[in-house]
Design a protein around this motif. Sequence first.
Motif, PDB file in Angstrom:
ATOM      1  N   MET A   1       0.810  -1.214   0.000  1.00 21.87           N
ATOM      2  CA  MET A   1       0.000   0.000   0.000  1.00 21.87           C
ATOM      3  C   MET A   1       0.847   1.269   0.000  1.00 21.87           C
ATOM      4  O   MET A   1       0.337   2.364   0.202  1.00 21.87           O
ATOM      5  N   LYS A   2       2.173   1.109  -0.191  1.00 21.63           N
ATOM      6  CA  LYS A   2       3.117   2.227  -0.217  1.00 21.63           C
ATOM      7  C   LYS A   2       3.364   2.807   1.178  1.00 21.63           C
ATOM      8  O   LYS A   2       3.963   3.883   1.297  1.00 21.63           O
ATOM      9  N   ALA A   3       2.954   2.124   2.220  1.00 18.36           N
ATOM     10  CA  ALA A   3       3.237   2.563   3.577  1.00 18.36           C
ATOM     11  C   ALA A   3       4.688   2.231   3.910  1.00 18.36           C
ATOM     12  O   ALA A   3       5.210   1.198   3.467  1.00 18.36           O
ATOM     13  N   PRO A   4       5.372   3.075   4.684  1.00 18.87           N
ATOM     14  CA  PRO A   4       6.796   2.838   4.962  1.00 18.87           C
ATOM     15  C   PRO A   4       7.028   1.579   5.780  1.00 18.87           C
ATOM     16  O   PRO A   4       6.220   1.210   6.635  1.00 18.87           O
ATOM     17  N   VAL A   5       8.159   0.937   5.508  1.00 20.15           N
ATOM     18  CA  VAL A   5       8.596  -0.258   6.231  1.00 20.15           C
ATOM     19  C   VAL A   5       9.994   0.012   6.765  1.00 20.15           C
ATOM     20  O   VAL A   5      10.875   0.491   6.024  1.00 20.15           O
ATOM     21  N   ASP A   6      10.206  -0.248   8.042  1.00 23.06           N
ATOM     22  CA  ASP A   6      11.534  -0.119   8.651  1.00 23.06           C
ATOM     23  C   ASP A   6      11.610  -1.127   9.787  1.00 23.06           C
ATOM     24  O   ASP A   6      11.075  -0.898  10.863  1.00 23.06           O
ATOM     25  N   GLU A   7      12.262  -2.279   9.530  1.00 23.49           N
ATOM     26  CA  GLU A   7      12.335  -3.363  10.508  1.00 23.49           C
ATOM     27  C   GLU A   7      13.782  -3.624  10.902  1.00 23.49           C
ATOM     28  O   GLU A   7      14.679  -3.610  10.059  1.00 23.49           O
ATOM     29  N   GLN A   8      13.985  -3.908  12.182  1.00 22.41           N
ATOM     30  CA  GLN A   8      15.313  -4.244  12.682  1.00 22.41           C
ATOM     31  C   GLN A   8      15.210  -5.432  13.626  1.00 22.41           C
ATOM     32  O   GLN A   8      14.234  -5.571  14.366  1.00 22.41           O
ATOM     33  N   PHE A   9      16.234  -6.271  13.586  1.00 23.72           N
ATOM     34  CA  PHE A   9      16.330  -7.394  14.522  1.00 23.72           C
ATOM     35  C   PHE A   9      17.809  -7.627  14.808  1.00 23.72           C
ATOM     36  O   PHE A   9      18.652  -7.490  13.915  1.00 23.72           O
ATOM     37  N   ARG A  10      18.102  -7.979  16.059  1.00 25.67           N
ATOM     38  CA  ARG A  10      19.478  -8.349  16.357  1.00 25.67           C
ATOM     39  C   ARG A  10      19.516  -9.193  17.621  1.00 25.67           C
ATOM     40  O   ARG A  10      18.598  -9.150  18.456  1.00 25.67           O
ATOM     41  N   ILE A  11      20.586  -9.973  17.734  1.00 24.82           N
ATOM     42  CA  ILE A  11      20.861 -10.724  18.949  1.00 24.82           C
ATOM     43  C   ILE A  11      22.116 -10.111  19.565  1.00 24.82           C
ATOM     44  O   ILE A  11      23.163 -10.018  18.909  1.00 24.82           O
TER      45      ILE A  11
ATOM     46  N   GLY B   1      23.014 -11.806  24.810  1.00 26.21           N
ATOM     47  CA  GLY B   1      22.165 -12.920  25.195  1.00 26.21           C
ATOM     48  C   GLY B   1      20.685 -12.671  25.053  1.00 26.21           C
ATOM     49  O   GLY B   1      19.874 -13.393  25.650  1.00 26.21           O
ATOM     50  N   LYS B   2      20.301 -11.687  24.244  1.00 22.77           N
ATOM     51  CA  LYS B   2      18.883 -11.374  24.081  1.00 22.77           C
ATOM     52  C   LYS B   2      18.576 -11.045  22.621  1.00 22.77           C
ATOM     53  O   LYS B   2      19.377 -10.387  21.945  1.00 22.77           O
ATOM     54  N   ALA B   3      17.441 -11.521  22.153  1.00 19.30           N
ATOM     55  CA  ALA B   3      16.952 -11.174  20.815  1.00 19.30           C
ATOM     56  C   ALA B   3      15.978 -10.014  20.949  1.00 19.30           C
ATOM     57  O   ALA B   3      15.112 -10.017  21.835  1.00 19.30           O
ATOM     58  N   SER B   4      16.108  -9.008  20.091  1.00 21.39           N
ATOM     59  CA  SER B   4      15.194  -7.875  20.138  1.00 21.39           C
ATOM     60  C   SER B   4      14.833  -7.456  18.726  1.00 21.39           C
ATOM     61  O   SER B   4      15.633  -7.621  17.793  1.00 21.39           O
ATOM     62  N   TRP B   5      13.648  -6.913  18.570  1.00 21.31           N
ATOM     63  CA  TRP B   5      13.184  -6.494  17.251  1.00 21.31           C
ATOM     64  C   TRP B   5      12.334  -5.250  17.384  1.00 21.31           C
ATOM     65  O   TRP B   5      11.740  -4.960  18.427  1.00 21.31           O
ATOM     66  N   LYS B   6      12.292  -4.493  16.297  1.00 21.68           N
ATOM     67  CA  LYS B   6      11.531  -3.252  16.284  1.00 21.68           C
ATOM     68  C   LYS B   6      11.164  -2.907  14.862  1.00 21.68           C
ATOM     69  O   LYS B   6      11.956  -3.059  13.941  1.00 21.68           O
ATOM     70  N   SER B   7       9.933  -2.448  14.677  1.00 14.50           N
ATOM     71  CA  SER B   7       9.479  -1.953  13.380  1.00 14.50           C
ATOM     72  C   SER B   7       8.615  -0.738  13.648  1.00 14.50           C
ATOM     73  O   SER B   7       8.492  -0.282  14.787  1.00 14.50           O
ATOM     74  N   LEU B   8       7.996  -0.212  12.599  1.00 13.26           N
ATOM     75  CA  LEU B   8       7.153   0.960  12.777  1.00 13.26           C
ATOM     76  C   LEU B   8       5.894   0.656  13.570  1.00 13.26           C
ATOM     77  O   LEU B   8       5.253   1.568  14.096  1.00 13.26           O
ATOM     78  N   ASP B   9       5.526  -0.635  13.664  1.00 13.55           N
ATOM     79  CA  ASP B   9       4.279  -0.943  14.373  1.00 13.55           C
ATOM     80  C   ASP B   9       4.395  -2.080  15.387  1.00 13.55           C
ATOM     81  O   ASP B   9       3.396  -2.522  15.923  1.00 13.55           O
ATOM     82  N   GLU B  10       5.613  -2.570  15.663  1.00 12.79           N
ATOM     83  CA  GLU B  10       5.739  -3.544  16.730  1.00 12.79           C
ATOM     84  C   GLU B  10       7.171  -3.560  17.258  1.00 12.79           C
ATOM     85  O   GLU B  10       8.110  -3.165  16.557  1.00 12.79           O
ATOM     86  N   ALA B  11       7.312  -4.012  18.493  1.00 14.84           N
ATOM     87  CA  ALA B  11       8.623  -4.126  19.108  1.00 14.84           C
ATOM     88  C   ALA B  11       8.545  -5.208  20.174  1.00 14.84           C
ATOM     89  O   ALA B  11       7.475  -5.486  20.727  1.00 14.84           O
TER      90      ALA B  11
END
Length: 666
Positions: free
Chosen positions: A85-95, A98-108
């Motif tokens: 729908m042409k809405a922006p996407v920006d996702e990140q993930f890393r370990i 000792g912890k996995a974490s993730w973040k995007s424009l609409d969840e973390a």
Amino acid sequence: MRLPVAFALVLASSIAAAAPRARTDTYLMLGNAAGTQTVAEQADGSVRAEYSYNDRDHGDHIVATWTLDDAGLLVAYRGKGHNYMKAPVDEQFRIAHGKASWKSLDEAGDSANTKAFFLPANAPPEVVGVLARALLKAPDRRLALLPSGEARIEAAGELVVGDGASKTTVTHYRITGLGFSPSSVWLDRNGDTWLASQWVSVVPKGREAQAAKLVAEQDAAENAWHASLAQRIARQPAGDLVIRNARVFDPRDLAVTPGTSVLVRGERIVRVAPDAQIAAPGAEVVDARGRFLMPGLWDNHQHFGGIDGLLDIACGVTSARDLANDPDTFLARVARFDAGTEIGPRVFKAGMIDGSGKYSGPTKMHVDTAEEARHAVDWFADRGYVQIKTYMSIKPELVPLIADLAHARGMRVSGHVPSLMSAEQFVEAGADELQHFNYFVLDLLWPDVKETNRQSERFGKVAEHARDFPPDHPRVRAFLAFLVKHRTVLDPTLGLFEMRFAGDPKQPIPGLETVAPRFPPEMRRALRSASYEAPKGQEAAYREALPVMLALLKAAHDAGVTIVPGTDALAGYLLHHELELYARAGIEPARVLRMATLTSAQVMGADDRLGVIAAGKLADMVLIDGDPTRDIAQVRRVDLVLKGGKVYDPAQIEAALGMAPRDRTQ
């Protein structure tokens, strides 16, 4: 047009994979090139993938990089771009630490489980291959998923594709845990990923001709899965069946009659009468316990694929109209519905015709000349299609010919109004019906808005200007009179416009708020609302567009325009919400139920056998634990479904699709 749920899942929960070398893939829609994907290993050992495609001014464009550990799990991921729908996407993930974490424009989120596989919500299709290869390395070929869930993989066979020097072997795998049904992925000897479906395929460049072979193999596996479910879930009573003590809804006069029994023999209703008047020794008895019994529902705007048929039956949709599909696979699917080897509704087939050009729709039937038009109409008519659906790139001068040809073969004509043509001109040229309520508003904007094959015109102008046309506007009154005079049918798909004009990408699609929590984890993420971003200064107009469209729908109903409900979105559950929108517009719930039963059957010329619970009609019925004539939302509380006398338990279907049980208080 929406993508079928099975492949929308593959794309929306896709995951990228490291490739030992650079390669380019072709993104195909119905066999036609629509985009590309490039995958390349970087000097630092990471992988970079970029993919984009164009679907009539929609389409993803994602650039992603990622790094894998020795187990093939993502340890770092970054994806940017825009979604369909042409809405922006920006996702990140890393370990890290000792912890996995993730973040995007609409969840973390974060997790202490660093041995799980992270699924980006919007990623290049290659990511599916990364998951497949990680699963093949994992103990028992299963992995926990982040943010939630678990995936498993099993081999489903091999296929030799190509010939001569290009001959290669690809292995078919099926991954469960991502959606309602297993998702297919293919790996070749180099470990490269191949993806295929009847709608969309992503294959190595130069291998485009092989996609159809992959689809055929996948179909065989999917058909076997469907057949096993049909054998287990569909139940044919051994003899007569009597439903007793029901409150029977009759859409002819909107009456609800308590204490009623319905006698079913084979696929037909034999008798409907007060309980005391029906004696059927030896018959199987279903005690309705005063529950609401109504004719099977209709969804008049679908595009069947994957598990749509199962979702329909689980939600009480026993008849449906398909308004565009790949005939090669679609006709076989309808045949399986009819034979009972796959669970699904009765399907009324509409063949889609479009012209050629930049904005051509996803159909194999492109028409630019009178002779091509004649061939297309005859092709569909000869195969039992009952309707022709035109699309936006058809030359306006061909519409009268197409309409005449279709009517001569006893077929109806409907469609998207072709670009450079008004809805009134479309109807005057012979169209019987309009698909999508934006064309109602676009007629009010004519001739200022003409090039409606462009997204900015077809949707943007509607969102910006709908509020300029309240029901008492002279142009609205004139257009309603025109539609009534021509007996034009409206297929509004209002839920689609709620999703696009008033949806929140952080939330489920409107109408799924209470249902989505019961879906498999990745389905919940994939079915977030897809909305257009309002241009600066147009935020208020976008907010007001849906309320005005609801008011216009109510005005159309009050004026006597025939309306048939349809979704063009997730099967079953969003049909319930479409009906809720009509009630929100101010239409009496009982009349909304009439639209979704008898009116739909009348429009399709099937009211001789469908649409009411009466002697001689086909035994298509829905038992509901509630009264949707008082509260339309209670149409969701489906307890039992009959199609042609066969009995289906919705809870059993939902369990087979990985859904959690329904809260009986909802």
